[in-house]
Design a protein around this motif. Structure first.
Motif, PDB file in Angstrom:
ATOM      1  N   LEU A 138       1.121  -1.710  -0.357  1.00 10.32           N
ATOM      2  CA  LEU A 138       0.020   0.282   0.064  1.00 10.32           C
ATOM      3  C   LEU A 138       0.967   0.669   0.255  1.00 10.32           C
ATOM      4  O   LEU A 138       0.703   2.124   0.641  1.00 10.32           O
ATOM      5  N   GLY A 139       1.923   1.117  -1.136  1.00  7.59           N
ATOM      6  CA  GLY A 139       2.969   1.840  -0.873  1.00  7.59           C
ATOM      7  C   GLY A 139       3.987   2.005  -0.058  1.00  7.59           C
ATOM      8  O   GLY A 139       5.126   1.282  -0.772  1.00  7.59           O
ATOM      9  N   ASP A 140       4.384   2.579   0.768  1.00 12.96           N
ATOM     10  CA  ASP A 140       5.574   1.729   1.949  1.00 12.96           C
ATOM     11  C   ASP A 140       5.402   1.709   3.439  1.00 12.96           C
ATOM     12  O   ASP A 140       6.185   1.663   4.291  1.00 12.96           O
ATOM     13  N   TYR A 141       4.241   0.860   3.499  1.00 13.09           N
ATOM     14  CA  TYR A 141       4.045  -0.090   5.051  1.00 13.09           C
ATOM     15  C   TYR A 141       5.123  -0.618   4.712  1.00 13.09           C
ATOM     16  O   TYR A 141       5.057  -1.623   3.638  1.00 13.09           O
ATOM     17  N   PRO A 142       5.840  -1.221   5.736  1.00 14.74           N
ATOM     18  CA  PRO A 142       6.818  -1.989   6.113  1.00 14.74           C
ATOM     19  C   PRO A 142       6.613  -3.906   6.562  1.00 14.74           C
ATOM     20  O   PRO A 142       6.423  -3.884   7.564  1.00 14.74           O
ATOM     21  N   VAL A 143       5.988  -4.181   5.610  1.00  9.02           N
ATOM     22  CA  VAL A 143       4.966  -5.538   5.838  1.00  9.02           C
ATOM     23  C   VAL A 143       6.132  -6.304   6.068  1.00  9.02           C
ATOM     24  O   VAL A 143       7.185  -6.910   5.975  1.00  9.02           O
ATOM     25  N   ALA A 144       6.030  -6.934   7.385  1.00 15.12           N
ATOM     26  CA  ALA A 144       7.007  -8.063   8.106  1.00 15.12           C
ATOM     27  C   ALA A 144       7.015  -9.999   6.940  1.00 15.12           C
ATOM     28  O   ALA A 144       5.531  -9.570   5.912  1.00 15.12           O
ATOM     29  N   PRO A 145       7.794 -10.265   6.624  1.00 15.49           N
ATOM     30  CA  PRO A 145       7.892 -11.312   5.660  1.00 15.49           C
ATOM     31  C   PRO A 145       7.073 -12.529   5.774  1.00 15.49           C
ATOM     32  O   PRO A 145       6.615 -13.211   4.649  1.00 15.49           O
ATOM     33  N   SER A 146       6.757 -13.143   6.876  1.00 13.59           N
ATOM     34  CA  SER A 146       6.148 -13.988   6.861  1.00 13.59           C
ATOM     35  C   SER A 146       4.278 -13.228   6.789  1.00 13.59           C
ATOM     36  O   SER A 146       3.698 -14.104   5.604  1.00 13.59           O
ATOM     37  N   ILE A 147       3.831 -11.721   6.283  1.00 15.18           N
ATOM     38  CA  ILE A 147       2.687 -11.439   6.470  1.00 15.18           C
ATOM     39  C   ILE A 147       2.879 -11.133   4.558  1.00 15.18           C
ATOM     40  O   ILE A 147       1.607 -11.758   4.513  1.00 15.18           O
ATOM     41  N   ARG A 148       3.445 -10.832   4.202  1.00 15.92           N
ATOM     42  CA  ARG A 148       4.246 -10.728   3.257  1.00 15.92           C
ATOM     43  C   ARG A 148       3.502 -12.382   2.201  1.00 15.92           C
ATOM     44  O   ARG A 148       3.120 -12.309   1.590  1.00 15.92           O
ATOM     45  N   ALA A 149       4.640 -13.316   2.782  1.00 11.23           N
ATOM     46  CA  ALA A 149       4.419 -14.165   2.538  1.00 11.23           C
ATOM     47  C   ALA A 149       3.306 -15.072   2.455  1.00 11.23           C
ATOM     48  O   ALA A 149       2.336 -15.166   1.426  1.00 11.23           O
ATOM     49  N   ASN A 150       2.551 -14.826   3.010  1.00 10.64           N
ATOM     50  CA  ASN A 150       0.984 -15.668   3.554  1.00 10.64           C
ATOM     51  C   ASN A 150       0.294 -14.875   2.786  1.00 10.64           C
ATOM     52  O   ASN A 150      -1.069 -15.008   1.854  1.00 10.64           O
ATOM     53  N   THR A 151       0.157 -13.678   2.391  1.00 10.93           N
ATOM     54  CA  THR A 151      -0.179 -12.322   1.494  1.00 10.93           C
ATOM     55  C   THR A 151      -0.259 -13.361  -0.239  1.00 10.93           C
ATOM     56  O   THR A 151      -1.397 -12.829  -0.446  1.00 10.93           O
ATOM     57  N   GLU A 152       1.014 -13.397  -0.032  1.00 11.20           N
ATOM     58  CA  GLU A 152       1.239 -14.007  -2.157  1.00 11.20           C
ATOM     59  C   GLU A 152       0.542 -14.767  -2.172  1.00 11.20           C
ATOM     60  O   GLU A 152       0.203 -15.697  -2.764  1.00 11.20           O
ATOM     61  N   ARG A 153       0.786 -16.358  -0.817  1.00 12.83           N
ATOM     62  CA  ARG A 153       0.113 -17.440  -1.332  1.00 12.83           C
ATOM     63  C   ARG A 153      -1.775 -17.302  -1.410  1.00 12.83           C
ATOM     64  O   ARG A 153      -2.163 -17.765  -1.919  1.00 12.83           O
ATOM     65  N   VAL A 154      -2.420 -16.186  -0.726  1.00  6.91           N
ATOM     66  CA  VAL A 154      -3.598 -16.173  -0.986  1.00  6.91           C
ATOM     67  C   VAL A 154      -3.532 -15.672  -2.324  1.00  6.91           C
ATOM     68  O   VAL A 154      -4.547 -16.388  -3.354  1.00  6.91           O
TER      69      VAL A 154
END
Length: 494
Positions: free
Chosen positions: A283-299
Motif C-alpha cells: 500500500l505504498g511504503d508500509y514495512p510488511v513483515a516477511p511472514s505476512i508478505r508470504a501469507n498474502t502472496e500465498r492467498v
C-alpha cells in the motif's frame, strides 16, 4: 457435558447450529450452556487470562435461550422459518449500548453511566433472535489498536497470551477465536474491526458508510461504522444482513433492513474465473513483515489457481501521509469529542488515550478543516484510479506480526521490513494497513485469515471492493476461506 462436547459445540457456525436446532438434535439452551462452560474454562482473569468480556449476562441469556427452545419447537411443528439468529450466542461490544446496562466505554468519566436505549445494532441482534450472553472489552473510547484499560484490564490473544488481539474490538476477536461466542458486534473508525480479525484468525467486515446504522452524533462521522465479526465468511455475511439497512435514529443509514450483501448459495460456490484482483503488498511504503508478505502472496496464488487474474498494484501513499490525513480528520471530530467527555478526569486516562487526544489536536492545529477534506479526497481519488479495471484489491491487514498485550507504544513501534531489516515507525497505528479504507469509507472491506505468522499469531488480508459492491468482497473472501487452511481455534485451558 464433557470438555470434548463443549469444544465441538462452541466450534459450530450459525448455519450448522440452525440446522441442528431445526432437526431437534440441539437446543439453543444447550449451545448457550456449552458457551458458558467454554468461557469458564478459558476466559481467565483480567491480568493473565484472555479477559474478553466486561460482563456476562447469564440470567438474561438463559431466559432468552428457553424462549428460543420453545420457538424452535414450534417451528419444527408448523414448518415456519424462525428469525435468522434465533438461539445464537452473540457477544456485543460494550460501546453498543444495551438498555439499562453500563455504557462506560472504559472511561473513568463515564463510571456508572447506563444506556437509556438499545444501540441500533443491539436492537437488530435481539429482533433477529440472537442471545446476547456477554459484552466485550475495548480500549478507552475505542481509540487504540490494543485492548487494555484501567477499567477492564488487559485483553489477550488466545493464540499467544503475550500478544494483543488488536483493537479496538479486541474483546470481540478474542471471544470468537477462543470459542466463547458464535457472533460478535464490532466497530471500525481506522481498522477496529479488521485489525482484531487479522490478529485472531477471524472474519471482520467494514461495511460501506451508512450501510449499518450507528448512534448519533458520531454516526455522522464518515470514517466510522459498526459491523459484524464471526469465524466464517458465510456467518459474517448473514450477520451483516441482519445489521444492515436504514434506521430512524441514524439519518445517514441507507438500504432495506435485513438485506444480505450476498446470497448463501453464491458463497457456497464462489466463482473466481476471470476476476481481476489487484495485489497491493505494501500500500505504498508500509514495512510488511516477511511472514505476512508470504501469507498474502500465498492467498494471491490460490486465487490465481482458481481462475482469477492477479495484477500487481502500486499506490502513491506513505505511512506518514496516511497518518497526517487521518489525524487531521480526528482533530476536528473524534479528538474534541473525547477531550470534552473526559474533561476533569485526565489523570485517570490510559496513556494511549492522552496521546490520541494530543495528536489529534496537534494535527488540527496544522491543517484546516477544508484542507483535511482535500487530503481525504486525494486518497479517495488515488484509490479509485488504482482500482480502475479491477474487481477488487487485495492487501494485508497488518504490517507487524504482533502487538504486546499491555503495550502503549507512545514512542512508536519497531517493525521489520520486507528485506528483514528493522524499521521504526513514528506512530504505532502505522503498523496497520486499514485506515486508508476509512478515508475511502464507501468501499466495503472484508478481512479474512491468510495464515499464521512466524511468532504464532494469525495474519489476515483485506479484500477491498468498489463503493457499495459488497457481494464481490464476500465472494472473494469465501474463495480464500475455502483454499487457505487454518488451524482450529486454540484449545486453551484456564
Amino acid at each position: 457435558m464433557t470438555e470434548t462436547s463443549t469444544c465441538e459445540l462452541t466450534r459450530l457456525n450459525t448455519y450448522a447450529a440452525r440446522a441442528l436446532f431445526r432437526s431437534g438434535e440441539l437446543a439453543p439452551s444447550e449451545l448457550l450452556e456449552a458457551t458458558f462452560a467454554r468461557i469458564a474454562a478459558v476466559n481467565g482473569d483480567r491480568e493473565t487470562g484472555v479477559n474478553a468480556f466486561t460482563e456476562i449476562l447469564a440470567s438474561e441469556a438463559r431466559e432468552q435461550a428457553r424462549a428460543a427452545d420453545t420457538a424452535w419447537a414450534d417451528a419444527r411443528s408448523d414448518g415456519s422459518e424462525p428469525p435468522p439468529l434465533l438461539g445464537i450466542p452473540v457477544a456485543t461490544k460494550e460501546k453498543h449500548g444495551l438498555a439499562g446496562r453500563s455504557l462506560e466505554q472504559g472511561l473513568a468519566s463515564q463510571r456508572g453511566v447506563l444506556a437509556d436505549a438499545d444501540h441500533p445494532v443491539v436492537e437488530r441482534v435481539l429482533h433477529a433472535g440472537g442471545i446476547i450472553h456477554a459484552r466485550t472489552t475495548s480500549p478507552e473510547f475505542s481509540c487504540a489498536t490494543v485492548t487494555h484499560s484501567p477499567a477492564w484490564g488487559i485483553t489477550r490473544n488466545p493464540w499467544h497470551l503475550a500478544a494483543s488481539p488488536g483493537g479496538s474490538s479486541g474483546g470481540a476477536g478474542s471471544a470468537l477465536a477462543a470459542g466463547m461466542a458464535t457472533l460478535a458486534t464490532a466497530s471500525d473508525i481506522a481498522g477496529s474491526t479488521r485489525i482484531p480479525a487479522g490478529f485472531t484468525g477471524t472474519v471482520g467486515y467494514k461495511a460501506p458508510y451508512g450501510r449499518i446504522p450507528g448512534l448519533p452524533p458520531l454516526s455522522a462521522d464518515w470514517y466510522r461504522g459498526d459491523g459484524p465479526m464471526a469465524r466464517t465468511v458465510a456467518d459474517t455475511a448473514l450477520f451483516a444482513g441482519v445489521l444492515s439497512g436504514h434506521h430512524a435514529v441514524d439519518h445517514g443509514s441507507v438500504g432495506v433492513p435485513g438485506a444480505a450483501p450476498i446470497s448463501s448459495a453464491r458463497l457456497r460456490a464462489p466463482n473466481m474465473r476471470g476476476r481481476r484482483i489487484g495485489l497491493a503488498l505494501t500500500l505504498g511504503d508500509y514495512p510488511v513483515a516477511p511472514s505476512i508478505r508470504a501469507n498474502t502472496e500465498r492467498v494471491a496464488q490460490v486465487l490465481e489457481a482458481a481462475g482469477a487474474v492477479i495484477i500487481p498494484v502500486e499506490l502513491p501513499w506513505t505511512v506518514e501521509r496516511i497518518t497526517a490525513t487521518t489525524f487531521a480528520h480526528f482533530g476536528y471530530i473524534l479528538g474534541p469529542a473525547m477531550a470534552k467527555l473526559t474533561a476533569g478526569t485526565e489523570s485517570e486516562l490510559a496513556a494511549y488515550t492522552t496521546q490520541f487526544i494530543a495528536d489529534a489536536a496537534r494535527a488540527a492545529a496544522d491543517v484546516s478543516f477544508p484542507e483535511s477534506l482535500a487530503l481525504d479526497a486525494a486518497i479517495q481519488g488515488e484509490l479509485a484510479s488504482a482500482m480502475t479495471g479491477l474487481d477488487a484489491l487485495l492487501t494485508p491487514v497488518q504490517a507487524v506480526e504482533m502487538l504486546d498485550a499491555a503495550g502503549n507504544y507512545l514512542d512508536g513501534i519497531d517493525a521489520v521490513g520486507p528485506d528483514g531489516l528493522p524499521v521504526h515507525l513514528a506512530h504505532y497505528w502505522e503498523a496497520h494497513m486499514t485506515s486508508p479504507f476509512n478515508v475511502a469509507n464507501r468501499c466495503p472491506v472484508l478481512a479474512v485469515p491468510s495464515g499464521i505468522s512466524s511468532v504464532g499469531v494469525p495474519t489476515g488480508v483485506q479484500i477491498v471492493g468498489h463503493p457499495w459492491d459488497e457481494a464481490t468482497v464476500f465472494e472473494i473472501g469465501a474463495a480464500i476461506e475455502a483454499r487457505i487452511e487454518m488451524p482450529d481455534y486454540p484449545d486453551l485451558r484456564a
